[in-house]
Scaffold this active site. Structure first.
Site, PDB file in Angstrom:
ATOM      1  N   THR A  64      -1.406  -2.077  -6.205  1.00 36.41           N
ATOM      2  CA  THR A  64      -1.538  -2.879  -5.252  1.00 36.41           C
ATOM      3  C   THR A  64      -0.276  -3.913  -5.291  1.00 36.41           C
ATOM      4  O   THR A  64      -0.466  -4.820  -6.288  1.00 36.41           O
ATOM      5  CB  THR A  64      -2.774  -3.767  -4.838  1.00 36.41           C
ATOM      6  N   GLY A 319      -5.258  -2.104   4.485  1.00 35.16           N
ATOM      7  CA  GLY A 319      -3.999  -2.137   3.326  1.00 35.16           C
ATOM      8  C   GLY A 319      -5.011  -2.449   2.142  1.00 35.16           C
ATOM      9  O   GLY A 319      -5.969  -2.134   1.932  1.00 35.16           O
ATOM     10  N   GLU A 320      -4.122  -3.026   1.430  1.00 32.09           N
ATOM     11  CA  GLU A 320      -4.459  -3.041  -0.066  1.00 32.09           C
ATOM     12  C   GLU A 320      -4.627  -1.915  -0.977  1.00 32.09           C
ATOM     13  O   GLU A 320      -4.844  -2.167  -2.059  1.00 32.09           O
ATOM     14  CB  GLU A 320      -5.924  -4.015  -0.184  1.00 32.09           C
ATOM     15  N   GLY A 321      -4.633  -0.732  -0.505  1.00 31.16           N
ATOM     16  CA  GLY A 321      -4.971   0.510  -1.103  1.00 31.16           C
ATOM     17  C   GLY A 321      -6.389   0.875  -0.607  1.00 31.16           C
ATOM     18  O   GLY A 321      -6.889   1.895  -1.335  1.00 31.16           O
TER      19      GLY A 321
END
Lengths: 354, 354
Positions: A64, A319-321
């Site tokens: 990230t 997001g963030e992964g």
């Protein structure tokens, strides 16, 4: 520049011979032909990427990457810029969405400071994040370029370096991002590289209302008009309207591709990074697995550009992964399809009529 | 009939109070509001089903029910009927698709003989399958009813019984099926319960060509014309044009709903069973999670009937419970979203503007 050029030189596409070997086995499994659909397509990809009939998937990491964006001065996000470093602390403390979902998927989270506009030295000194800060936030793309060309190359090379530092201990990678305002540069990138209208690919990010959305579109149009990024020169696009974490993500994808490791690309920002990577080295796309289709309208255009059909469509927009982490389960499932199912002959099951 | 009536009497829908509690927490998580989309919707469902803010998901089972179909005499499948018992052996030996994918998802596979047209007594005697055989295969629905009404009730009650025998040691269930020819009765069920044209909802099953598909449509039309199942009487529909494993799956869903356990419904045949369950007890649908959308065209109509949007769309068409197994990963992820992510306050992260 040497690292970038060397890395690009190492990238070749999937191995057709290994894809064919995998297909020969999958064709014989004791089930109606190709009835596990996209898991079988993905199994071919894994074999073609890793040159193995037993692609390794046990050691999983989501990387990230965090960065800040000068364009937040234009009021393109509902969250204050402080949230970027606050969320980096949250990642390190294990309380964020990516922590919860990576744990579920059996993946570690590696956090990289690519350009946060705050001092994260203590976290870096204690080894809880990787410090690859190019600068404390980009400049405002509505007033000039996000960064210099050297900084753009430095960001990409930092991402390559992060990948190469991990490849010996990681089988599959996921990408993730954190950066208040970063749907704005990502939208500028897709509009530039796809040559499509800004309004068509601009979304509400973390939750803009109609007026705020119209304003965001204007800001991105201004950034493109002012900076005139050259769509034929991906480093120029990154420098003019990109972001440090986006450059880092592009580098991460290039590093994974050079090391022949599958990389699950997460949401809108990660996919902007993947577009830059593909524009630099088209064969890098062969190592990308598109994790999910997010709510951002431009994400579809990004996947078209990459030639990818994402695995999941769950209305994610964090997001963030997080989407990459969830999709890792499907990659592990695809590997199981290749290795753990008996053939008609092995199982002594009658085949279909011919 | 007592077991069926008693079970139906125990079914009530999701608990709105627990959904509201879960929503209150999810609204406070340190992320843009509802940015984990369908994982958050699913977390609400889990809380509403289980009446818990920490819904149990650790003990997972896929129940795969097998049965044979007299209608194979009409040439509606490319595979010989022998494949049904052969695949039951394959399940027991751990070599099938469902074994590979259930292992990946951390789930056990429980195989039930609901009506296989072969002697599986040895497997039952050694405890490797559960013997609930109603009869060795249904009658040919193109020539008369699949089974008598008493047999239809017996099949449903057997499924309830299987569920109730497992509920104390299982947190989440998945459904699966095996039965050569079973897309044919499943298609008849969806056509009857949805009142739609047979051609619209008939698919290629394990791989029919155009001529075979046209023939399958004719066979199903004949079965419906001849037997005239009453769409207002789901037991009649099951008896006239259903199958023993389909009845068992309907019962399994009812048993899960009565015990307030989430049940991931797999593909076309499992969803036909779920339709029968919903037609018997509408509130049972509140405990169904639609795992995936299969390639069969009628599956979409089934999901509309159930009011469900499936989690995955991966071109699967195997059955066995494979889609349910893959989707279990998402249920575990949804639980993690509810329990493992910090709130803005806990994480000391600034919120959005108001």
């Amino acid at each position: 520049m040497a690292l970038l050029a060397d890395t690009v030189a190492k990238i070749s596409g999937q191995d057709e011979e290994w894809r064919a070997k995998a297909k020969a086995r999958l064709d014989q499994l004791a089930l109606p032909h190709w009835s596990l659909g996209r898991l079988m397509d993905l199994a071919l990809d894994l074999a073609g990427m890793t040159r193995s009939m037993e692609p390794a998937v046990d050691r999983r990491v989501v990387v990230t990457m965090a960065g800040d964006h000068g364009v937040v001065a234009e009021g393109v996000s509902r969250f204050p810029q402080d949230v970027t470093p606050q969320m980096v602390h949250n990642f390190v403390n294990g309380g964020a969405g990516i922590n919860a979902l990576a744990r579920q998927a059996g993946a570690k989270v590696v956090v990289v400071d690519m350009g946060v506009a705050a001092d994260l030295g203590e976290l870096a000194a204690s080894g809880r994040i990787i410090d690859r800060k190019v600068a404390p936030g980009t400049a405002n793309i509505a007033a000039g370029p996000a960064m210099g060309r050297e900084e753009a190359v430095a960001a990409i090379e930092a991402g390559i370096d992060v990948a190469l530092g991990l490849v010996d201990e990681v089988d599959i990678f996921g990408t993730g991002d954190m950066g208040i305002g970063n749907t704005t540069p990502s939208t500028a990138i897709v509009a530039c590289l796809c040559g499509c209208g800004v309004a068509e690919v601009t979304g509400r990010g973390t939750g803009l209302d109609d007026g705020q959305l119209a304003h965001k579109i204007k800001v991105i149009e201004t950034a493109l008009d002012l900076n005139r990024p050259d769509p034929a020169d991906p480093v120029d696009v990154l420098a003019k309207v990109g972001g440090f974490e986006i450059g880092g993500l592009a580098g991460l994808v290039l590093g994974c591709a050079a090391a022949r490791k599958p990389v699950l690309v997460d949401g809108f920002i990660s996919t902007a990074g993947a577009m830059i990577a593909r524009a630099i080295a088209p064969a890098a796309a062969d190592f990308i697995i598109a994790a999910h289709r997010s709510v951002e309208p431009g994400h579809r255009r990004m996947h078209e550009y990459l030639g990818k059909d994402p695995l999941l469509d769950l209305n994610l927009r964090l997001g963030e992964g997080t989407g990459a982490a969830v999709a890792m389960n499907l990659v592990v499932a695809a590997r199981a399809v290749l290795t753990d199912i008996a053939t008609f002959e092995e199982a002594m099951v009658s085949g279909a009529d011919k």
